[in-house]
Design an enzyme around this catalytic site. Structure first.
Site, mmCIF file in Angstrom:
data_model
loop_
_atom_site.group_PDB
_atom_site.id
_atom_site.type_symbol
_atom_site.label_atom_id
_atom_site.label_comp_id
_atom_site.label_asym_id
_atom_site.label_seq_id
_atom_site.Cartn_x
_atom_site.Cartn_y
_atom_site.Cartn_z
ATOM 1 N N ASP A 1 0.821 -1.213 0.000
ATOM 2 C CA ASP A 1 0.000 0.000 0.000
ATOM 3 C C ASP A 1 0.853 1.261 0.000
ATOM 4 O O ASP A 1 0.488 2.259 -0.626
ATOM 5 C CB ASP A 1 -0.928 -0.005 1.214
ATOM 6 C CG ASP A 1 -2.098 -0.967 1.032
ATOM 7 O OD1 ASP A 1 -2.718 -0.954 -0.036
ATOM 8 O OD2 ASP A 1 -2.375 -1.742 1.966
ATOM 9 N N ASN B 1 -4.546 10.234 1.204
ATOM 10 C CA ASN B 1 -5.171 9.623 2.382
ATOM 11 C C ASN B 1 -5.717 10.649 3.365
ATOM 12 O O ASN B 1 -6.908 10.696 3.622
ATOM 13 C CB ASN B 1 -4.180 8.710 3.107
ATOM 14 C CG ASN B 1 -4.140 7.316 2.523
ATOM 15 O OD1 ASN B 1 -4.944 6.984 1.654
ATOM 16 N ND2 ASN B 1 -3.206 6.510 2.970
ATOM 17 N N THR C 1 -9.973 4.407 5.994
ATOM 18 C CA THR C 1 -9.702 3.116 6.638
ATOM 19 C C THR C 1 -8.274 3.030 7.180
ATOM 20 O O THR C 1 -7.893 2.002 7.727
ATOM 21 C CB THR C 1 -9.924 1.955 5.649
ATOM 22 O OG1 THR C 1 -9.045 2.119 4.534
ATOM 23 C CG2 THR C 1 -11.360 1.910 5.169
ATOM 24 N N ASN D 1 -7.154 7.469 10.001
ATOM 25 C CA ASN D 1 -8.452 7.945 10.475
ATOM 26 C C ASN D 1 -9.201 6.868 11.267
ATOM 27 O O ASN D 1 -9.763 7.132 12.330
ATOM 28 C CB ASN D 1 -9.286 8.387 9.272
ATOM 29 C CG ASN D 1 -10.722 8.713 9.636
ATOM 30 O OD1 ASN D 1 -11.012 9.718 10.280
ATOM 31 N ND2 ASN D 1 -11.646 7.857 9.214
#
Length: 252
Positions: free
Chosen positions: A41, A111, A152, A155
Site C-alpha cells: 500500500d 489519504n 480506513t 483515520n
C-alpha cells in the site's frame, strides 16, 4: 494494451516486475494505456503521487503486506484482467500550511492531512469550517482530515468513520482529544473548506503532514478537496475499492 510496470525495491516485487515485462512487454509511462504497480500500500500511494497529473489508470498488484489498495497478484491473464477492470476515481486533499515564520507550503494528500503535537504538551487547535468557527479550542494530540480512500487508514485507527468512496464527504477526526471530551469529530461535505489554527504555537508546537510531506511548527493549515486533480485506479470487478471499504465496516 501498452503497459508501464513499476515496482517497490523489495526483491519479490522486482522479480515479479521482470517476469511480467518478459511476458507482456513494457513501454515508457507516457506511452502507456495503464500503469501496473507492484508492491504494498505504501508503494501504491507513492505511485499515485508520482502519476497524479496523469489520467492513466493505475492497476496495483499486491507484493506487500496488507494490499488494501491493490489487486491480487497473478502472472496469468493480466491483459484480460486489465480490460475487465473497473475504474475508481479519487480526488486528493490540498493542504496549505503556514508556519510560525510566515513560510507557506502546499502539498496534496491522497489519504489524509494530519496535525500532530511535537512536544510533551497537548496541542490547542481552533477549527473553522467555511469561515465559521465550530470548535473554539480542541485540546488534543492532534486532528486529521481524511478522504474516503484514507478513511480506513490512520483515520480509522483514531476512531474516525469509514466513508464510502462515492459518498461525497470527508472525515474530520480528533486524535486523543482531551477537551471537549465528548467531541468525536464530524463528517463534512467534500466542498468544505477547513481551517485549523494552532493556539499558543510557540509553546505548543504542531506539525502538519500531508501523506509524506511534513511541515513543522505550523500556525494555520487550510484543507480542501482539489477537484481538478483526478486519480484513476483500476480494480478487479470482484475486489473493487467500494466493496472493500463497505466490507471493512463489518470487520470484527
Amino acid at each position: 494494451m501498452k503497459i508501464y510496470f513499476t515496482a517497490s525495491e523489495s526483491e519479490d516485487a522486482q522479480a515479479a516486475k521482470e517476469t511480467l515485462i518478459e511476458r507482456y512487454g513494457h513501454v515508457p509511462a507516457g506511452e502507456a494505456d495503464v500503469i501496473v504497480a507492484l508492491g504494498g500500500d505504501g508503494f501504491m500511494l507513492e505511485t499515485m503521487h508520482s502519476f497524479m497529473s496523469s489520467r492513466t489508470p493505475i492497476y496495483g498488484m499486491n507484493k506487500g503486506t496488507i494490499g488494501f489498495l491493490l489487486n491480487k497478484y497473478e502472472e496469468a491473464n493480466l491483459i484480460e484482467r486489465l480490460e475487465a477492470g473497473q475504474i475508481t476515481e479519487l480526488h486528493p486533499l490540498r493542504m496549505v500550511a503556514v508556519d510560525m515564520h510566515g513560510q507557506k507550503v502546499e502539498a496534496l494528500a491522497i489519504n489524509e492531512v494530519s496535525l500532530l503535537r511535537e512536544s510533551r504538551q497537548t496541542a490547542k487547535i481552533q477549527i473553522s469550517i467555511d469561515g465559521n468557527v465550530k470548535v473554539e479550542e480542541l485540546t488534543c494530540d492532534g486532528v486529521l482530515v481524511a478522504t474516503p480512500a484514507g478513511s480506513t487508514a490512520y483515520n480509522y485507527s483514531a476512531h474516525g468513520p469509514i466513508l464510502p468512496v462515492n459518498a461525497g464527504v470527508l472525515a474530520l477526526t480528533p486524535i486523543s482529544a482531551f477537551r471537549p471530551r465528548r467531541w468525536r469529530g464530524a463528517i463534512l461535505p467534500r466542498e468544505a473548506r477547513i481551517e485549523l489554527t494552532v493556539r499558543e504555537a510557540a509553546k505548543r508546537p504542531v506539525s502538519a503532514v500531508a501523506d509524506a510531506v511534513e511541515v513543522r511548527d505550523v500556525s494555520t493549515v487550510t484543507i480542501e478537496e482539489k477537484r481538478d486533480v483526478t486519480i484513476r485506479l483500476l480494480f478487479d470487478p470482484e475486489h473493487n475499492l467500494e466493496k472493500r471499504i463497505l466490507d471493512e465496516q463489518f470487520m470484527l
